[in-house]
Scaffold this motif. Structure first.
Motif, PDB file in Angstrom:
ATOM      1  N   THR A  90       0.852  -1.183   0.000  1.00 34.22           N
ATOM      2  CA  THR A  90       0.000   0.000   0.000  1.00 34.22           C
ATOM      3  C   THR A  90       0.891   1.237   0.000  1.00 34.22           C
ATOM      4  O   THR A  90       1.774   1.367   0.847  1.00 34.22           O
ATOM      5  N   PRO A  91       0.696   2.115  -0.968  1.00 32.58           N
ATOM      6  CA  PRO A  91       1.540   3.314  -1.027  1.00 32.58           C
ATOM      7  C   PRO A  91       1.407   4.187   0.219  1.00 32.58           C
ATOM      8  O   PRO A  91       0.336   4.275   0.821  1.00 32.58           O
ATOM      9  N   ILE A  92       2.513   4.796   0.595  1.00 35.15           N
ATOM     10  CA  ILE A  92       2.533   5.763   1.682  1.00 35.15           C
ATOM     11  C   ILE A  92       2.378   7.133   1.035  1.00 35.15           C
ATOM     12  O   ILE A  92       3.181   7.507   0.175  1.00 35.15           O
ATOM     13  N   ILE A  93       1.353   7.857   1.426  1.00 38.82           N
ATOM     14  CA  ILE A  93       1.058   9.157   0.822  1.00 38.82           C
ATOM     15  C   ILE A  93       1.277  10.237   1.873  1.00 38.82           C
ATOM     16  O   ILE A  93       0.617  10.236   2.913  1.00 38.82           O
ATOM     17  N   ILE A  94       2.218  11.134   1.586  1.00 35.79           N
ATOM     18  CA  ILE A  94       2.509  12.257   2.467  1.00 35.79           C
ATOM     19  C   ILE A  94       2.411  13.520   1.616  1.00 35.79           C
ATOM     20  O   ILE A  94       3.307  13.809   0.819  1.00 35.79           O
ATOM     21  N   GLU A  95       1.291  14.209   1.749  1.00 35.58           N
ATOM     22  CA  GLU A  95       1.006  15.411   0.956  1.00 35.58           C
ATOM     23  C   GLU A  95       1.173  15.126  -0.530  1.00 35.58           C
ATOM     24  O   GLU A  95       0.426  14.346  -1.091  1.00 35.58           O
ATOM     25  N   ASN A  96       2.179  15.718  -1.190  1.00 34.40           N
ATOM     26  CA  ASN A  96       2.335  15.538  -2.638  1.00 34.40           C
ATOM     27  C   ASN A  96       3.424  14.516  -2.979  1.00 34.40           C
ATOM     28  O   ASN A  96       3.932  14.493  -4.088  1.00 34.40           O
ATOM     29  N   THR A  97       3.758  13.650  -2.010  1.00 38.12           N
ATOM     30  CA  THR A  97       4.793  12.634  -2.205  1.00 38.12           C
ATOM     31  C   THR A  97       4.196  11.257  -1.934  1.00 38.12           C
ATOM     32  O   THR A  97       3.455  11.072  -0.976  1.00 38.12           O
ATOM     33  N   VAL A  98       4.552  10.298  -2.797  1.00 36.52           N
ATOM     34  CA  VAL A  98       4.090   8.922  -2.615  1.00 36.52           C
ATOM     35  C   VAL A  98       5.298   8.000  -2.640  1.00 36.52           C
ATOM     36  O   VAL A  98       6.154   8.106  -3.528  1.00 36.52           O
ATOM     37  N   ILE A  99       5.346   7.093  -1.659  1.00 39.54           N
ATOM     38  CA  ILE A  99       6.403   6.092  -1.578  1.00 39.54           C
ATOM     39  C   ILE A  99       5.744   4.739  -1.833  1.00 39.54           C
ATOM     40  O   ILE A  99       4.771   4.382  -1.169  1.00 39.54           O
ATOM     41  N   LEU A 100       6.292   4.008  -2.798  1.00 39.85           N
ATOM     42  CA  LEU A 100       5.732   2.710  -3.168  1.00 39.85           C
ATOM     43  C   LEU A 100       6.818   1.654  -3.081  1.00 39.85           C
ATOM     44  O   LEU A 100       7.924   1.847  -3.604  1.00 39.85           O
ATOM     45  N   LEU A 101       6.507   0.551  -2.417  1.00 37.75           N
ATOM     46  CA  LEU A 101       7.428  -0.581  -2.327  1.00 37.75           C
ATOM     47  C   LEU A 101       6.879  -1.735  -3.152  1.00 37.75           C
ATOM     48  O   LEU A 101       5.683  -2.031  -3.095  1.00 37.75           O
ATOM     49  N   ASN A 102       7.765  -2.367  -3.913  1.00 37.46           N
ATOM     50  CA  ASN A 102       7.430  -3.542  -4.709  1.00 37.46           C
ATOM     51  C   ASN A 102       8.434  -4.639  -4.395  1.00 37.46           C
ATOM     52  O   ASN A 102       9.639  -4.383  -4.386  1.00 37.46           O
ATOM     53  N   ARG A 103       7.945  -5.841  -4.176  1.00 36.69           N
ATOM     54  CA  ARG A 103       8.842  -6.998  -4.065  1.00 36.69           C
ATOM     55  C   ARG A 103       8.797  -7.695  -5.411  1.00 36.69           C
ATOM     56  O   ARG A 103       7.731  -8.129  -5.864  1.00 36.69           O
ATOM     57  N   ILE A 104       9.958  -7.750  -6.069  1.00 37.03           N
ATOM     58  CA  ILE A 104      10.019  -8.253  -7.444  1.00 37.03           C
ATOM     59  C   ILE A 104      11.172  -9.243  -7.625  1.00 37.03           C
ATOM     60  O   ILE A 104      12.077  -9.315  -6.802  1.00 37.03           O
ATOM     61  N   THR A 105      11.095  -9.973  -8.719  1.00 36.44           N
ATOM     62  CA  THR A 105      12.261 -10.651  -9.263  1.00 36.44           C
ATOM     63  C   THR A 105      12.527  -9.956 -10.587  1.00 36.44           C
ATOM     64  O   THR A 105      11.636  -9.873 -11.447  1.00 36.44           O
ATOM     65  N   LEU A 106      13.713  -9.410 -10.723  1.00 31.50           N
ATOM     66  CA  LEU A 106      14.074  -8.676 -11.930  1.00 31.50           C
ATOM     67  C   LEU A 106      14.918  -9.569 -12.830  1.00 31.50           C
ATOM     68  O   LEU A 106      15.938 -10.110 -12.404  1.00 31.50           O
ATOM     69  N   PHE A 107      14.466  -9.734 -14.055  1.00 29.12           N
ATOM     70  CA  PHE A 107      15.224 -10.434 -15.084  1.00 29.12           C
ATOM     71  C   PHE A 107      15.825  -9.362 -15.975  1.00 29.12           C
ATOM     72  O   PHE A 107      15.100  -8.532 -16.525  1.00 29.12           O
ATOM     73  N   ALA A 108      17.144  -9.368 -16.072  1.00 30.15           N
ATOM     74  CA  ALA A 108      17.819  -8.294 -16.801  1.00 30.15           C
ATOM     75  C   ALA A 108      19.056  -8.845 -17.507  1.00 30.15           C
ATOM     76  O   ALA A 108      19.518  -9.954 -17.232  1.00 30.15           O
ATOM     77  N   VAL A 109      19.557  -8.021 -18.400  1.00 32.16           N
ATOM     78  CA  VAL A 109      20.863  -8.257 -19.003  1.00 32.16           C
ATOM     79  C   VAL A 109      21.718  -7.075 -18.573  1.00 32.16           C
ATOM     80  O   VAL A 109      21.378  -5.923 -18.838  1.00 32.16           O
ATOM     81  N   VAL A 110      22.813  -7.387 -17.870  1.00 30.78           N
ATOM     82  CA  VAL A 110      23.721  -6.355 -17.388  1.00 30.78           C
ATOM     83  C   VAL A 110      25.083  -6.622 -18.002  1.00 30.78           C
ATOM     84  O   VAL A 110      25.680  -7.679 -17.773  1.00 30.78           O
ATOM     85  N   ALA A 111      25.554  -5.676 -18.815  1.00 30.76           N
ATOM     86  CA  ALA A 111      26.847  -5.820 -19.495  1.00 30.76           C
ATOM     87  C   ALA A 111      26.938  -7.167 -20.209  1.00 30.76           C
ATOM     88  O   ALA A 111      27.894  -7.917 -20.047  1.00 30.76           O
TER      89      ALA A 111
END
Length: 146
Positions: A90-111
């Motif tokens: 659930t996003p944390i909303i403080i006035e005009n700022t929102v903090i969002l946390l996601n738990r993910i598995t990231l599949f990427a190509v790095v270098a």
């Protein structure tokens, strides 16, 4: 009678605030989901509009600003192929700022090396005028199982 009117007004104001916060929360969740797709698509035009000029990005290999992040995405030095999103908090909303946390598995190509990592991702959005801008994106590698 005055207590009843006060109670009704309080309820209406509380309901309106809750509705507004729920609307913002859903808007940010959608924006976050779109962002992952834009990153996978290397769509630096859409990302450039989303990232604030002062935004910061924190990765396992360092931290940098907007221009470097867009360059990394555009050149494919990091190709965010896919983010499997396991949990959106659930996003944390403080006035005009929102903090969002996601738990993910990231599949990427790095270098030129394919990797997958479990992360807790912290996204910070700030309302600038009528638009949400990303102020920060931080990846924290999780040590336990997803």
């Amino acid at each position: 009678m005055k207590k009843s009117i006060f109670g009704i007004l309080t309820f209406i104001l509380f309901s309106m605030n809750t509705f507004a916060q729920n609307t913002v929360a859903e808007e940010i969740k959608t924006l976050s989901k779109d962002k992952w797709q834009w990153m996978a698509d290397k769509d630096v035009d859409k990302l450039g509009k989303l990232f604030d000029d002062q935004s910061m990005f924190v990765h396992m290999g360092g931290s940098w600003g907007k221009e470097r992040e867009l360059e990394i995405i555009k050149t494919g030095f990091i190709h965010y192929k896919k983010a499997d999103i396991h949990e959106v908090f659930t996003p944390i909303i403080i006035e005009n700022t929102v903090i969002l946390l996601n738990r993910i598995t990231l599949f990427a190509v790095v270098a030129n090396t394919e990797v997958s990592n479990p992360f807790m991702v912290t996204e910070v959005y700030v309302k600038v005028g009528n638009e949400w801008k990303m102020g920060s994106l931080s990846f924290s590698k999780l040590m336990g199982p997803n």
